[in-house]
Enzyme design. Structure first.
Site, PDB file in Angstrom:
ATOM      1  N   ASP A 129       0.770  -1.109   0.228  1.00  0.00           N
ATOM      2  CA  ASP A 129       0.266  -0.129   0.040  1.00  0.00           C
ATOM      3  C   ASP A 129       1.110   1.364  -0.031  1.00  0.00           C
ATOM      4  O   ASP A 129       1.447   1.795   1.023  1.00  0.00           O
ATOM      5  CB  ASP A 129      -0.946   0.045   1.313  1.00  0.00           C
ATOM      6  CG  ASP A 129      -1.640   1.214   1.600  1.00  0.00           C
ATOM      7  OD1 ASP A 129      -1.965   1.882   0.306  1.00  0.00           O
ATOM      8  OD2 ASP A 129      -2.122   1.457   2.594  1.00  0.00           O
ATOM      9  N   SER A 132      -0.049   4.292   2.803  1.00  0.00           N
ATOM     10  CA  SER A 132       0.125   4.334   4.140  1.00  0.00           C
ATOM     11  C   SER A 132       1.481   3.826   4.340  1.00  0.00           C
ATOM     12  O   SER A 132       2.342   3.455   3.531  1.00  0.00           O
ATOM     13  CB  SER A 132      -0.602   3.314   4.920  1.00  0.00           C
ATOM     14  OG  SER A 132      -0.512   2.085   4.517  1.00  0.00           O
ATOM     15  N   ASN A 134       2.923   1.725   7.314  1.00  0.00           N
ATOM     16  CA  ASN A 134       3.025   0.902   8.448  1.00  0.00           C
ATOM     17  C   ASN A 134       2.853  -0.480   8.083  1.00  0.00           C
ATOM     18  O   ASN A 134       1.999  -0.739   7.215  1.00  0.00           O
ATOM     19  CB  ASN A 134       2.309   1.423   9.722  1.00  0.00           C
ATOM     20  CG  ASN A 134       2.810   2.459  10.681  1.00  0.00           C
ATOM     21  OD1 ASN A 134       2.247   3.612  10.181  1.00  0.00           O
ATOM     22  ND2 ASN A 134       3.576   2.295  11.386  1.00  0.00           N
ATOM     23  N   TRP A 136       1.452  -3.983   9.528  1.00  0.00           N
ATOM     24  CA  TRP A 136       0.668  -4.738  10.434  1.00  0.00           C
ATOM     25  C   TRP A 136       0.043  -6.011  10.249  1.00  0.00           C
ATOM     26  O   TRP A 136      -0.421  -6.188   9.114  1.00  0.00           O
ATOM     27  CB  TRP A 136      -0.374  -3.683  10.910  1.00  0.00           C
ATOM     28  CG  TRP A 136      -1.641  -3.421  10.450  1.00  0.00           C
ATOM     29  CD1 TRP A 136      -1.844  -2.405   9.532  1.00  0.00           C
ATOM     30  CD2 TRP A 136      -2.683  -4.216  10.146  1.00  0.00           C
ATOM     31  NE1 TRP A 136      -3.182  -2.460   9.154  1.00  0.00           N
ATOM     32  CE2 TRP A 136      -3.687  -3.638   9.164  1.00  0.00           C
ATOM     33  CE3 TRP A 136      -2.954  -5.631  10.437  1.00  0.00           C
ATOM     34  CZ2 TRP A 136      -4.866  -3.973   8.599  1.00  0.00           C
ATOM     35  CZ3 TRP A 136      -4.263  -6.086  10.192  1.00  0.00           C
ATOM     36  CH2 TRP A 136      -5.093  -5.368   9.310  1.00  0.00           C
ATOM     37  N   TYR A 174      -9.873   3.747  11.539  1.00  0.00           N
ATOM     38  CA  TYR A 174     -10.554   3.766  10.489  1.00  0.00           C
ATOM     39  C   TYR A 174     -11.740   4.138  10.732  1.00  0.00           C
ATOM     40  O   TYR A 174     -12.155   4.525  11.841  1.00  0.00           O
ATOM     41  CB  TYR A 174     -10.574   2.277  10.184  1.00  0.00           C
ATOM     42  CG  TYR A 174      -9.172   1.656   9.778  1.00  0.00           C
ATOM     43  CD1 TYR A 174      -8.864   1.999   8.084  1.00  0.00           C
ATOM     44  CD2 TYR A 174      -8.394   0.825  10.605  1.00  0.00           C
ATOM     45  CE1 TYR A 174      -7.548   1.489   8.028  1.00  0.00           C
ATOM     46  CE2 TYR A 174      -7.123   0.446  10.008  1.00  0.00           C
ATOM     47  CZ  TYR A 174      -6.889   0.788   8.909  1.00  0.00           C
ATOM     48  OH  TYR A 174      -5.592   0.379   8.361  1.00  0.00           O
ATOM     49  N   ASP A 320      -1.848   5.703  -5.509  1.00  0.00           N
ATOM     50  CA  ASP A 320      -2.307   4.957  -4.416  1.00  0.00           C
ATOM     51  C   ASP A 320      -2.457   3.377  -4.650  1.00  0.00           C
ATOM     52  O   ASP A 320      -3.610   3.283  -5.246  1.00  0.00           O
ATOM     53  CB  ASP A 320      -3.093   5.476  -3.593  1.00  0.00           C
ATOM     54  CG  ASP A 320      -3.575   4.791  -2.226  1.00  0.00           C
ATOM     55  OD1 ASP A 320      -2.791   3.750  -1.962  1.00  0.00           O
ATOM     56  OD2 ASP A 320      -4.655   5.182  -1.536  1.00  0.00           O
ATOM     57  N   THR A 323      -5.811   1.667  -2.699  1.00  0.00           N
ATOM     58  CA  THR A 323      -7.259   2.076  -2.891  1.00  0.00           C
ATOM     59  C   THR A 323      -7.523   1.398  -4.493  1.00  0.00           C
ATOM     60  O   THR A 323      -6.916   1.777  -5.567  1.00  0.00           O
ATOM     61  CB  THR A 323      -7.189   3.702  -3.151  1.00  0.00           C
ATOM     62  OG1 THR A 323      -6.959   4.158  -1.807  1.00  0.00           O
ATOM     63  CG2 THR A 323      -8.701   3.838  -3.325  1.00  0.00           C
TER      64      THR A 323
END
Length: 588
Positions: A129, A132, A134, A136, A174, A320, A323
């Site tokens: 992505d 963003s 990070n 996780w 979110y 992006d 998305t």
């Protein structure tokens, strides 16, 4: 006179023997050359008879010089990156030229690939992505009530010899709620590269149904460090710093060719560019704000006409990969969708449901309240109902849900990935409130329709008349800010009735999307009442507009998001080292 001396004939015969011989040879050659010049002069045309073209020397204006120089540098960079990808490093060299990561494509809604964490490796599927920063994944320490964790791979630190406890709390907001957990560190394996001591988040709470239905386990952010939560270094930063890749650049190719079923969903190249994935050179666009991969957009054209929203200063846009759709200010998106004949997706689902299950719906109207029916089809929350009512309603109304199960899974995933932009926009509450308002309006429209149909039943109206009246109420379901659907026949139309191309002007160049590229085709249905796949179940094709409204408030917005609908047709290069994005036509 007029006769040229020939070899063996001398004009002079005097002097000593050696001198005479030398002079004889010299004078003989000079006389021959003079004779040739005389003949050439005698036979040449008049000088004025020759055609002549006058050439004027002119200095180029400095802007043109700059453009030509920039184009030359861009072409040199293109060739250099291509050569580095094609040529492997010498034996023993720690840094490879580039690493390739295969990408899986699920319904053009989710693109994800494999990574692993720990020693021995624990495997995960993550979205790569650029919106963003990070990494996780779900944690083995999730509570047993966290169903999304149970349905996905979970990281267990106790099973890794290289795990490092950090313990710091971690949370991402979110629209559907807060994803939370804590930070840890371990060895990340990504495309064959080993990245040591990578800090990531173990998610112990994942809100909403979106994570439950997602095909991926987590998200790996590839944006700039400026938007990383808790200032954690993004994985690619560490890959470059540790020498795992030679070049501070990565590139995406997303395969959206429907005829290549079973083929690759795409490819992520870490540290380079694969020249087989694009046609011609890239157009290079400077990053205007480091955080997202944000660039300047000159204009948006619909059928060649300007949408008139960017003005002299242009618009801000981000490229992006996380998305699925292409998002922009709601007012502009609504106008675009109107021009291509797209209507509220919820309204289309409403009409499709009535067409397929009208009789069953009318039977349910006699047994359930408007609130229970609307909760059963997913348009209202069911918190008001008792447990017994919920269970009875769920069993009776599962058939109504099944028709849109496939579409809703993809739709939910698209909405989830769109919500990631709330991380740094300080707009989570705004967008969450907007989502709740939209859901409230849809719920109210559903309950109005059901109540109206119940009143018609009570007045002994015919079933066909009741269903037509209820279908007319589907128009009340709004599309503002949501997804829109359109007639698939219009997408396939040729000639004067063809839908317009939509183009985005970037760096002075048009990047056009055809109707086939900006419309997503989704097969719905094929599900049995128990939720399992049923090949004999009703199946229909649904065409969804690739344009979705999203209002990002200042100072980050207004903002256009060029998601997978755009990146599919255009190969994208993300160059950290030069703070720029490259776009070129993608190969199929």
């Amino acid at each position: 006179q007029g006769v040229c001396p020939t070899r063996g004939h001398s004009a002079h015969r005097e002097g000593p023997e050696n001198w005479s011989s030398t002079m004889h040879r010299i004078l003989s050659r000079l006389a021959g050359l003079a004779c040739l010049l005389c003949v050439a002069t005698a036979t040449a045309p008049e000088a004025s008879a020759l055609p002549r073209v006058h050439v004027t020397k002119r200095r180029l204006p400095s802007p043109l010089v700059s453009i030509r120089a920039a184009n030359a540098r861009a072409r040199e960079d293109e060739l250099e990156m291509a050569s580095r990808f094609l040529n492997l490093s010498p034996p023993g060299d720690l840094a490879s030229s580039a690493a390739s990561v295969p990408i899986t494509n699920f319904m053009d809604a989710q693109y994800y690939g494999a990574i692993s964490l720990g020693t021995p490796p624990q495997s995960f599927q993550v979205v790569f992505d650029t919106g963003s920063s990070n990494l996780w994944v779900p944690s083995a320490k999730c509570a047993f009530t966290q169903i999304p964790c149970d349905l996905h791979a979970k990281y267990e630190s106790a099973d890794s010899a290289t795990a490092e406890a950090k313990g710091d709390a971690f949370a991402i907001q979110y629209g559907s709620g807060s994803l939370s957990g804590f930070l840890s560190a371990d060895t990340l394996t990504w495309g064959g590269l080993e990245i040591k001591h990578q800090v990531f988040a173990e998610a112990t709470k994942e809100p909403g149904l979106a994570f439950m239905f997602a095909k991926f386990d987590g998200i790996l952010g590839m944006g700039w460090a400026q938007i990383a939560v808790d200032r954690v270094a993004p994985p690619f930063y560490n890959a470059f710093e540790q020498g795992a890749v030679r070049e501070n650049v990565f590139s995406f190719w997303l395969n959206r060719d429907e005829s290549s079923e079973g083929g690759p969903g795409g490819e992520l190249v870490l540290g380079g560019v694969d020249p087989a994935h694009h046609v011609g050179p890239h157009t290079w666009l400077n990053v205007t704000r480091e955080g997202y991969w944000q660039i300047a957009m000159d204009d948006v054209l619909v059928g060649g006409a300007s949408a008139g929203r960017c003005g002299a200063k242009g618009c801000a846009a981000i490229v992006d990969t996380g998305t699925s759709l292409l998002a922009g200010p709601t007012e502009v998106i609504e106008a675009i969708n109107m021009k291509i004949g797209a209507r509220s997706l919820l309204g289309e689902e409403c009409r499709s449901t009535i067409d397929a299950y009208g009789d069953e719906l009318l039977d349910d109207l006699e047994n359930f309240s408007a609130e229970e029916v609307c909760a059963g089809v997913g348009l209202c929350d069911d918190g008001f109902a008792s447990f017994e009512a919920k269970e009875t309603s769920r069993q009776s109304l599962l058939s109504l849900r099944s028709i849109t199960r496939g579409a809703k899974t993809a739709q939910t995933a698209r909405r989830l990935l769109m919500e990631r932009h709330e991380l740094v926009d300080a707009s989570a509450s705004t967008l969450a409130t907007s989502e709740k308002k939209m859901r409230g309006v849809s719920c109210a429209a559903c309950q109005l329709g059901v109540s109206y149909a119940k009143s018609l039943l009570a007045s002994n109206a015919t079933r066909a008349a009741i269903l037509e009246q209820v279908k007319s109420l589907c128009e009340l379901i709004p599309s503002k800010g949501g997804e829109s659907a359109l007639d698939c026949a219009a997408v396939d139309a040729k000639g004067p009735g063809r839908l317009p191309d939509v183009a985005f002007v970037l760096g002075g160049k048009r990047f056009s999307l055809t109707p086939e590229q900006y419309v997503l085709r989704v097969s719905t249905g094929g599900a049995a009442p128990d939720g399992k796949h049923d090949p004999n179940g009703p199946v229909a094709e649904q065409c969804i507009s690739g344009f979705m409204g999203l209002d990002v408030p200042p100072p980050m917005g207004p903002l256009w998001i060029l998601g997978d609908v755009f990146i599919g047709p255009y190969h994208s290069v993300f160059d950290y080292g030069n703070a720029r994005v490259g776009l070129a036509e993608a190969t199929r």
